[in-house]
Design an enzyme around this catalytic site. Structure first.
Site, mmCIF file in Angstrom:
data_model
loop_
_atom_site.group_PDB
_atom_site.id
_atom_site.type_symbol
_atom_site.label_atom_id
_atom_site.label_comp_id
_atom_site.label_asym_id
_atom_site.label_seq_id
_atom_site.Cartn_x
_atom_site.Cartn_y
_atom_site.Cartn_z
ATOM 1 C CD GLU A 155 -3.146 -1.124 2.190
ATOM 2 O OE1 GLU A 155 -2.922 -0.256 3.104
ATOM 3 O OE2 GLU A 155 -4.118 -1.556 2.013
ATOM 4 C CD GLU A 314 -4.058 -5.935 3.069
ATOM 5 O OE1 GLU A 314 -4.848 -5.134 3.709
ATOM 6 O OE2 GLU A 314 -2.730 -5.769 2.931
HETATM 7 C C1 GLA Z 1 -3.979 -2.307 5.090
HETATM 8 C C2 GLA Z 1 -2.477 -3.121 5.416
HETATM 9 C C3 GLA Z 1 -2.474 -4.138 5.972
HETATM 10 C C4 GLA Z 1 -3.301 -3.972 7.389
HETATM 11 C C5 GLA Z 1 -4.756 -3.585 6.911
HETATM 12 C C6 GLA Z 1 -5.755 -3.510 8.151
HETATM 13 O O1 GLA Z 1 -4.804 -2.793 3.997
HETATM 14 O O2 GLA Z 1 -1.971 -3.376 4.064
HETATM 15 O O3 GLA Z 1 -1.193 -4.421 6.674
HETATM 16 O O4 GLA Z 1 -2.847 -2.795 8.033
HETATM 17 O O5 GLA Z 1 -4.755 -2.180 6.307
HETATM 18 O O6 GLA Z 1 -7.160 -3.053 7.743
#
Ligand code: GLA
Length: 682
Positions: A155, A314
Site C-alpha cells: 500500500e 486484502e
Molecule cells: C491495510 C494494510 C494491512 C493492514 C490492513 C488493516 O490494508 O495493507 O497491512 O494494516 O490495512 O485493515
C-alpha cells in the site's frame, strides 16, 4: 503475464488466502497454521510484507533461516506464496542510522519511527537500502518452488504521504524542471502573477508547506502528481530488480479510492506497471450501503486492470481495528463481500490477515483464524468460503462486460479536493458514488475508466464532476458523442484545464462548462452552491442539493428547470437537466446542473438507459439490494446473484447453480443474505 499465470500455478483455482505473518508466532504454531490452511482450502499467502527488521538485523547482514523454513513448510503442504520484498517498513536501526530518511509533514515536523512506513519516498538512503534488500530476497528465492508472485512493498502512500521534507523539495524541483522545461512555463502554468508568487530560481520552489493561507492550487496539484510519481519510482526500481531475476508476476496492492489529494497515488498511472493489478478493500462499518461502495471500488479496480481479471489482495473476515466503531460482519456478510469482488472481476479473495495478532496495533483486526480459534463463526465461514471458491473455479479468467461507464480521472478528483472553491460539498468521489449507486440500484453493470481511455464500446458514459479535464480527455468525450454515444456531464465539470486554469476566452469570456459548453448546448454564467442541507426544487426529477447554476440552454432541449424557490434561489427558470441530440442523429449529450436526490436520479437513470439502450443483466431491474453481475468467457456465462436484503427473492434465471450443483429449474430462489452463481451457455 497476468492473473491467469497465478490461477494456472494454483491448479486452475481462484486464489484464496491472505497475509501470513508467521514471525508473529512461536515456530510450533506454524505446522498448525498449514494444517488449518489445508482444512480451509487456502492456496496463496503473502509472506514477509513487514519483515524487514527480522530479515536484515543490521545493514547488509541478512537472516533468512526462518523464512527458508516457512517457505519450505508452505511448499511441502501445497500452498503457494506471494513473496514480499519487505521494503514497506524500514527497521528502527535504519531510521536511527539515517534520520533524514524519515518523512516530514506540511508543518515541517519530522515524523518518528515506531509505527510503520517511516520513510521519505525521495530519500536516497531508503531507496538504496530497499533495492539492496530486494536484491538479497529475490536472489535467494527466485527459484523457490513455493513462490508464484512478488509483492512489492505494501500500500504505497499509506501512512507516510506526502513527504514535504528536503528530499522531496529537491525531487519536486527536478520533477518540475522535467515537466515545464523553463521557469517561464512554470510561472504561466502556476499563474504566479497572482499574489506576487513569481519564481526566478528553481531553488525558490517548495513543496506546498503550511503557509498563511491557501497555497497556489496548481502547486498543490503538481505536488500531488509529483508525490505519486516519487513513490512510483520506488516501485519501479524494486520491480526492476525483481524482474531481472524472476519470471513471476509483480504487483503492489492498491487502496481503492483511498488516493485523495492528501495521500496522492494516481493508480491510473501506476496500473500499467503491474503484471497483476491487486487491490485492498475494507468496508466502512458506519456506511449503510457499504456493499455498494465495495462494488464501486471493485469496478474501479477492474478499470485499472483494463477489464482483465485482477486480484483482491486484502479484505477482512470481520471487524477491522481502525474505525471509530469496528462493527463485526454479520453471518454471511464475508461470503457476500468475497463474491462481490469475484463477480466484478477478481480471480481471488485474499485477506488481511491469516491469524489475528496477539500483540501490536492490529490485534483487534479480524483474521482468517480468530482469537477464538476453530470453534468460531469466523472459522466456519472461512472454511465455507474455501468450498464456495472451489466450486466456482471455472469462473477464473472470464471477464465482466459493461454497457455503461463512469469516468473517474484522478486529476479531476484531486482538483475538487483543492481548497478555496465555490463549495466544499462539491467533491468528485461523493458525486461519483451517487451515480454509481443509482446505476447499481437499477441493476446496471458499470465500468469505471478515465476520460482518455477508449470509450467506443460503451452505450452510456457518465462523467460526474469531471472538474479538471485535459484537452485530450475533452476531445475523446466530444468524439464519443459524435460517434453516436450517450454522454452525461454533471455540474462542476470541464471547468479547468490541466493547470487548474478556468477554461474561458480571456477576451470574450464564455459560459461554463468551458470544455463542454458547445457539446452540451448550454452556457452557464454563475454558480449558486446551496447552503448546507438546503434543496432546490426542479420542474422534473425531484430536487437538487449542494449546487445550482444560473444560465441558459443555447442549443439543447431543457428537461428540467430550477424553481424560483421562495426568493432564496437566484436560478429560477435556469436549466437543471438538458439534452442535446448527437449531430449524427444518434446519441446525445446530457447536462445535469445539480446533485439530484435519490428518486430524481433514479428517474433520470431510467431515461438515460432507455435513451442509450442500456439494460440490466437480466433485462429487468433486480429486487432491491440484490446484486446481479455476469462474468463470461465467450462460451459460458456465470451470473452472480448476491442478496444483500433481508428478504428471500425469486430471480428468473435458468442454469446450474454452482454452489449447490443443482439446476435452478428456471427460477433461482435465494434466501435473505444468500449468494448464488448460475452457469449458462453464453
Ligand atoms: C491495510 C494494510 C494491512 C493492514 C490492513 C488493516 O490494508 O495493507 O497491512 O494494516 O490495512 O485493515
Amino acid at each position: 503475464m497476468a492473473m491467469d499465470y497465478i490461477v494456472d500455478k494454483l491448479g486452475g483455482r481462484i486464489a484464496f488466502g491472505g497475509d501470513y505473518n508467521p514471525e508473529q508466532w512461536p515456530e510450533e504454531v506454524w505446522k498448525h497454521d498449514v494444517a488449518l490452511m489445508k482444512e480451509a482450502g487456502v492456496n496463496l499467502v503473502s509472506v514477509g510484507i513487514f519483515s524487514w527488521a527480522l530479515l536484515e538485523p543490521e545493514e547488509g547482514r541478512y537472516e533468512f533461516g526462518w523464512l527458508d523454513r516457512v517457505l519450505e513448510l508452505l511448499h511441502a503442504n501445497g500452498i503457494s506464496v506471494d513473496l514480499a520484498n519487505a521494503s514497506a517498513s524500514p527497521p528502527p536501526w535504519f531510521s536511527r542510522k539515517y534520520p533524514d530518511s524519515l518523512p516530514v509533514d506540511a508543518d515541517g515536523v519530522r515524523q518518528s519511527y515506531g509505527s510503520r512506513q517511516a520513510f521519505a519516498a525521495c530519500s536516497p538512503d531508503y531507496r538504496r537500502a530497499a533495492a539492496a534488500l530486494t536484491t538479497a530476497i529475490v536472489q535467494r528465492y527466485a527459484e523457490h518452488p513455493a513462490v508464484v508472485m512478488w509483492h512489492v512493498h505494501n500500500e504505497y502512500g499509506c501512512h507516510n504521504q506526502p513527504d514535504f521534507g528536503p528530499h522531496a523539495e529537491r525531487g519536486f524541483q527536478k520533477w518540475l524542471q522535467d515537466r515545464y522545461g523553463s521557469l517561464d512555463a512554470l510561472n504561466k502554468a502556476w499563474g504566479t502573477a497572482f499574489w506576487s508568487q513569481h519564481y526566478y530560481d528553481w531553488a525558490e520552489i517548495l513543496p506546498p508547506r503550511r503557509s498563511g493561507t491557501w497555497v497556489n492550487p496548481t502547486q498543490q496539484l503538481d505536488f500531488a502528481r509529483f508525490s505519486s510519481d516519487a513513490l512510483l519510482e520506488c516501485f519501479k526500481a524494486e520491480a526492476d530488480v525483481i524482474r531481472a531475476h524472476s519470471e513471476h508476476p509483480v504487483t503492489t496492492n492498491f487502496m481503492g479510492f483511498n488516493m485523495g489529494l492528501n495521500a496522492p497515488v494516481d493508480y491510473w498511472r501506476w496500473s500499467g506497471h503491474m503484471d497483476v493489478v491487486s487491490n485492498d478493500h475494507y468496508l466502512i462499518a458506519a456506511d449503510e450501503r457499504n456493499f455498494q461502495e465495495l462494488a464501486m471500488t471493485a469496478d474501479l479496480t477492474r478499470g485499472w486492470a483494463q477489464g482483465k481479471p485482477w486480484l483482491l489482495m486484502e479484505h477482512s473476515t470481520s471487524a477491522v481495528n481502525w474505525q471509530p466503531r469496528n462493527v463485526a460482519k454479520v453471518p454471511g456478510e464475508m461470503l457476500r463481500n468475497s463474491l462481490q469482488h469475484v463477480a466484478r472481476g477478481s480471480d481471488g479473495a485474499l485477506f488481511f490477515q491469516w491469524r489475528a495478532s496477539r500483540a501490536g496495533a492490529e490485534k483487534y483486526h479480524s483474521g482468517l483464524v480468530p482469537h477464538a480459534g476453530r470453534d468460531s463463526k469466523v472459522w466456519r465461514e472461512v472454511v465455507q468460503l474455501g468450498r464456495v471458491l472451489e466450486s466456482i473455479s471455472e469462473v477464473a479468467g472470464s471477464t465482466v462486460q459493461a454497457e455503461a461507464c463512469i469516468i473517474h480521472d484522478t486529476d479531476a478528483r484531486w482538483g475538487t479536493e483543492l481548497d478555496s472553491h465555490p463549495s466544499e460539498d462539491a467533491r468528485n468521489v461523493p458525486e461519483t458514488r451517487r451515480w454509481h449507486d443509482a446505476l447499481y440500484r437499477a441493476g446496471i453493470t458499470t465500468d469505471i475508466r478515465q476520460s482518455t481511455d477508449d470509450l467506443s464500446g460503451y452505450k452510456l458514459v457518465i462523467a460526474p464532476m469531471l472538474y479538471l479535464v485535459t484537452d485530450e480527455g475533452a476531445a475523446k468525450l466530444h468524439k464519443y458523442v459524435e460517434a453516436g454515444g450517450t454522454l452525461v456531464i454533471t455540474y462542476f465539470s470541464g471547468i479547468v484545464d490541466e493547470n487548474d486554469h478556468i477554461r474561458m476566452d480571456p477576451v470574450n469570456g464564455g459560459g461554463y462548462p468551458g470544455a463542454f459548453s458547445e457539446l452540451l448546448g448550454v452556457s452557464m454564467e454563475e454558480f449558486f452552491p446551496l447552503r448546507s442541507g438546503d434543496t432546490v426544487g426542479l420542474s422534473q426529477f425531484g430536487s437538487g442539493t449542494l449546487w445550482s447554476e444560473l444560465g441558459k440552454a443555447t442549443d439543447a432541449e431543457v428537461l428540467a428547470t430550477f424553481d424560483g424557490g421562495a426568493g432564496r434561489s437566484g436560478v429560477g427558470g435556469s436549466p437543471a437537466v438538458t439534452r442535446r441530440a448527437g449531430a449524427s442523429g444518434r446519441g446525445a449529450a446530457y447536462y445535469v446542473a445539480t446533485s439530484l436526490g435519490r428518486t430524481g436520479l433514479a428517474e433520470l437513470v431510467q431515461l438515460l438507459c432507455s435513451d442509450a439502450g442500456v439494460e440490466p443483466v437480466l433485462g429487468v431491474a433486480p429486487p432491491e439490494d440484490v446484486e446481479i453481475v455476469r462474468r463470461s468467457n465467450g462460451t459460458k456465462d456465470w451470473t452472480f446473484v448476491i442478496n444483500h436484503s433481508a428478504h428471500d427473492v425469486d430471480v428468473p434465471l435458468d442454469g446450474v447453480e454452482l454452489l449447490s450443483g443443482a439446476p435452478t429449474g428456471g427460477t433461482l430462489i435465494l434466501t435473505a443474505g444468500g449468494v448464488a452463481v448460475v452457469a449458462t451457455p453464453a
